[in-house]
Write a protein that holds these residues in place. Structure first.
Motif, short mmCIF file in Angstrom:
data_model
loop_
_atom_site.label_atom_id
_atom_site.label_comp_id
_atom_site.label_asym_id
_atom_site.label_seq_id
_atom_site.Cartn_x
_atom_site.Cartn_y
_atom_site.Cartn_z
N GLY A 155 0.81 -1.22 0.00
CA GLY A 155 0.00 0.00 0.00
C GLY A 155 0.84 1.26 0.00
N LEU A 156 2.00 1.20 -0.65
CA LEU A 156 2.91 2.34 -0.66
C LEU A 156 3.04 2.93 -2.06
CD1 LEU A 156 5.72 0.90 1.62
CD2 LEU A 156 4.02 2.62 2.24
N GLU A 157 3.27 4.21 -2.10
CA GLU A 157 3.49 4.93 -3.36
C GLU A 157 4.86 4.55 -3.92
OE1 GLU A 157 3.77 9.62 -4.81
OE2 GLU A 157 3.49 9.16 -2.68
N LEU A 158 4.91 4.30 -5.23
CA LEU A 158 6.16 3.96 -5.89
C LEU A 158 6.37 4.89 -7.07
CD1 LEU A 158 8.61 2.02 -6.47
CD2 LEU A 158 7.02 0.71 -7.91
N LYS A 159 7.55 5.47 -7.15
CA LYS A 159 7.96 6.27 -8.30
C LYS A 159 9.15 5.56 -8.93
CE LYS A 159 5.22 9.82 -7.45
NZ LYS A 159 4.19 10.29 -8.32
N SER A 160 9.03 5.23 -10.20
CA SER A 160 10.09 4.49 -10.89
C SER A 160 10.74 5.36 -11.95
CB SER A 160 9.51 3.23 -11.55
OG SER A 160 9.06 2.34 -10.56
N PHE A 161 12.06 5.22 -12.05
CA PHE A 161 12.85 5.99 -13.00
C PHE A 161 13.89 5.07 -13.61
CE2 PHE A 161 11.43 8.58 -9.49
CZ PHE A 161 10.87 9.69 -10.10
N SER A 162 14.28 5.36 -14.83
CA SER A 162 15.36 4.59 -15.45
C SER A 162 16.60 5.48 -15.58
CB SER A 162 14.94 4.05 -16.82
OG SER A 162 14.69 5.11 -17.70
N THR A 163 17.73 4.82 -15.76
CA THR A 163 18.98 5.56 -15.84
C THR A 163 19.99 4.79 -16.66
OG1 THR A 163 20.63 6.78 -14.56
CG2 THR A 163 20.01 4.60 -13.73
N THR A 164 21.06 5.46 -17.00
CA THR A 164 22.22 4.83 -17.62
C THR A 164 23.42 5.09 -16.71
OG1 THR A 164 22.90 6.78 -18.86
CG2 THR A 164 21.32 5.31 -19.93
N HIS A 165 24.48 4.34 -16.93
CA HIS A 165 25.68 4.52 -16.11
C HIS A 165 26.20 5.95 -16.18
CE1 HIS A 165 29.34 3.57 -13.99
NE2 HIS A 165 30.04 4.07 -14.98
N GLU A 166 26.13 6.53 -17.35
CA GLU A 166 26.67 7.88 -17.54
C GLU A 166 25.87 8.96 -16.82
OE1 GLU A 166 25.93 5.86 -20.29
OE2 GLU A 166 27.99 5.11 -20.42
N THR A 167 24.59 8.72 -16.60
CA THR A 167 23.72 9.78 -16.05
C THR A 167 23.11 9.42 -14.70
OG1 THR A 167 21.77 8.94 -17.23
CG2 THR A 167 23.13 10.59 -18.37
N GLU A 168 23.54 8.31 -14.08
CA GLU A 168 22.82 7.81 -12.91
C GLU A 168 22.76 8.79 -11.73
OE1 GLU A 168 24.58 4.01 -12.23
OE2 GLU A 168 26.39 4.85 -11.34
N LEU A 169 23.80 9.53 -11.47
CA LEU A 169 23.76 10.45 -10.34
C LEU A 169 22.84 11.64 -10.62
CD1 LEU A 169 27.48 10.36 -9.21
CD2 LEU A 169 25.54 9.07 -8.30
N GLU A 170 22.92 12.18 -11.81
CA GLU A 170 22.02 13.29 -12.16
C GLU A 170 20.59 12.80 -12.24
OE1 GLU A 170 20.71 16.96 -12.58
OE2 GLU A 170 22.78 16.46 -12.13
N ASP A 171 20.37 11.59 -12.74
CA ASP A 171 19.01 11.03 -12.78
C ASP A 171 18.46 10.83 -11.38
OD1 ASP A 171 19.08 11.04 -15.56
OD2 ASP A 171 19.60 8.91 -15.71
#
Length: 127
Positions: free
Chosen positions: A57-73
């Motif tokens: 019963g929890l809210e989930l926000k999903s995002f994708s990333t690449t190795h090059e952009t993972e910290l900024e993502d």
């Protein structure tokens, strides 16, 4: 306090969720799914995070990333969830924790890592 819990679906992030709820925080799960192997994000269980969030019963926000952009993502993802804190299941990886703490600081988020450097005995109890 509303906290974003970095959520991979594994035991460490599930413990982090449990800890945040026990502390009385409002939890939003944040899943960052890398497109390839990542030193930053655990990903073998991410295909189950939607079902896990629904079951809890929890809210989930999903995002994708690449190795090059993972910290900024990660930083951009955290800016979208409206949290005042960030909770992780980091245990031993200085690589992960130092980067997460830096991003939390930049975003003025209170950072929590409830199992950071816990003993092997404690971690075995989580299984």
């Amino acid at each position: 306090m509303r906290v974003a819990v970095l959520y991979s679906g594994g035991k460490d992030s599930n413990y982090a969720v449990h800890w945040a709820i026990e502390k009385g925080h409002e939890v939003v799960l944040v899943n960052i799914s890398p497109q390839e192997d990542s030193m930053m994000f655990h990903h073998p269980n991410v295909k189950w995070t939607k079902l896990q969030a629904e079951a809890a019963g929890l809210e989930l926000k999903s995002f994708s990333t690449t190795h090059e952009t993972e910290l900024e993502d990660l930083k951009q993802a955290l800016q979208t969830v409206g949290a005042q804190g960030l909770v992780t299941g980091a245990v031993q990886s200085v690589y992960q924790k130092s980067r997460i703490d830096k991003i939390a600081s930049e975003l003025n988020l209170q950072a929590f890592s409830p199992i950071w450097h816990e003993t092997p005995e404690f971690l075995k109890k989580m299984l």
